[in-house]
Design a protein around this motif. Structure first.
Motif, short mmCIF file in Angstrom:
data_model
loop_
_atom_site.label_atom_id
_atom_site.label_comp_id
_atom_site.label_asym_id
_atom_site.label_seq_id
_atom_site.Cartn_x
_atom_site.Cartn_y
_atom_site.Cartn_z
N TRP A 137 0.87 -1.18 0.00
CA TRP A 137 0.00 0.00 0.00
C TRP A 137 0.91 1.23 0.00
CZ3 TRP A 137 -4.86 0.24 3.67
CH2 TRP A 137 -5.68 1.30 3.28
N ALA A 138 0.70 2.11 -0.95
CA ALA A 138 1.53 3.30 -1.08
C ALA A 138 1.37 4.22 0.12
CB ALA A 138 1.18 4.06 -2.36
N VAL A 139 2.44 4.93 0.45
CA VAL A 139 2.40 5.94 1.52
C VAL A 139 2.84 7.28 0.95
CG1 VAL A 139 2.77 4.35 3.44
CG2 VAL A 139 4.75 5.34 2.25
N ASP A 140 2.37 8.35 1.60
CA ASP A 140 2.80 9.68 1.21
C ASP A 140 4.16 9.98 1.87
OD1 ASP A 140 2.44 10.52 3.86
OD2 ASP A 140 0.61 11.66 3.45
N PRO A 141 4.77 11.13 1.58
CA PRO A 141 6.10 11.42 2.15
C PRO A 141 6.14 11.45 3.68
CG PRO A 141 5.69 12.83 0.26
CD PRO A 141 4.40 12.13 0.55
N LYS A 142 4.99 11.57 4.32
CA LYS A 142 4.94 11.53 5.78
C LYS A 142 4.72 10.12 6.33
CE LYS A 142 5.30 16.02 6.44
NZ LYS A 142 6.47 16.62 7.13
N GLY A 143 4.64 9.15 5.43
CA GLY A 143 4.45 7.77 5.85
C GLY A 143 3.00 7.36 6.05
#
Length: 325
Positions: free
Chosen positions: A203-209
């Protein structure tokens, strides 16, 4: 289903729906068809695009069942108390979780700025900055990425856990769904590369995790069908109530309507097809389709192509009639 019909179905897929990688059909809780295409197998997950939204809706329901979230009527800013509202954005103070679930929140744009969001180092902050504006709360306004992503922020704040950890314990593991890890995408090239990599899972995460809410989840067609079957079973799996029946009912009844896409009714991040059926739908023709009258669940996994042929038309016009008896 006899072998002649199977051959006919396979032929139609190869001819008219050539980006399909897998199709699973279940009736009365029994699998009646399963096949794979484009060199994909039962073990290859695929990026399900906006089908992710409907699964996030399920997680919101579980968080409400567990008492982590009081109700869908809680205001978005209750979860982001640090956010400063300027004089021109008072509307944002009235926007609720329900508005995000039903796509009835207004935003400070006419066209969603996809590139801004995907390039952002703090997508939650940018999504909050774009929330509100001069639009009216209650009017359907589809947010593919930014607004929906706020639901991930809310889930993380409410549960005190990562979305993947919460989802694994409360939804994925009970259903036998394997989402092994987060997917970190550091640039545009990596983002596009994983979308067609049949060995990517997670599952993809944004730059903040933070796991993405509007896209980014990879599942197999069998796993997609399990989500559909859970809904058909009113939230029960192996005699255990995974999600309340109340949430199943509430999330799949009409709360808003998308006029610009053929007056299609909308629930809580689920599209309502007619009085008996609803679906989670994503780019490329990815879909989890549930028909309560016919007791059918259909999952279709697909590679992304622009303007993919209508899967509802395919299901209603061809697949369902094959199983009328």
């Amino acid at each position: 289903m006899n072998q002649e019909k199977i051959k006919e179905l396979d032929k139609i897929i190869n001819k008219d729906y050539s980006n399909i990688t897998g199709l699973v059909i279940q009736k009365n809780g029994t699998k009646v068809y399963e096949n794979y295409f484009n060199e994909y197998t039962v073990d290859n997950p695929i990026h399900i695009y906006s089908v992710t939204k409907s699964i996030v809706s399920t997680l919101i329901g579980i968080a409400i069942d567990e008492g982590d979230i009081k109700s869908v009527d809680q205001r978005v800013l209750d979860f982001f108390p640090y956010y400063t509202v300027n004089a021109g954005k008072k509307t944002i103070q009235e926007i609720t979780i329900k508005n995000l679930l039903t796509m009835t929140a207004p935003y400070k744009y006419k066209t969603e700025p996809y590139e801004k969001f995907f390039a952002s180092q703090n997508p939650i902050q940018d999504a909050l900055d774009l929330l509100g504006g001069d639009g009216s709360i209650g009017e359907f306004n589809y947010s593919a990425v930014g607004g929906t992503h706020l639901l991930s922020g809310i889930l993380a704040k409410a549960t005190g856990r990562s979305i993947l950890d919460f989802a694994t314990e409360k939804l994925f593991s009970p259903l036998g769904i394997n989402v092994p890890s987060n997917i970190v995408l550091r640039n545009k090239e990596e983002h596009f590369a994983v979308m067609s990599d049949k060995n990517t899972s997670g599952w993809a995460v944004d730059p903040k995790g933070l796991n993405t809410a509007g896209w980014g989840l990879f599942l197999t067609p069998v796993e997609m069908a399990k989500i559909g079957q859970l809904y058909l079973n009113n939230g029960v799996w192996n005699d255990k109530q995974i999600v309340s029946a109340e949430w199943m009912s509430e999330s799949t009844r009409e709360h808003s309507c998308c006029v610009q896409w053929g007056n299609l009714a909308y629930g809580y991040l689920w599209w309502l097809i007619d009085e008996n059926s609803y679906a989670a739908m994503g780019d490329g023709g990815n879909i989890i389709y549930v028909n309560t009258k016919n007791q059918m669940v259909i999952s279709i996994a697909s590679l992304f192509i622009p303007e993919a042929k209508d899967r509802i038309e395919f299901i209603k016009g061809y697949i369902e009639p094959m199983f009328e008896i």
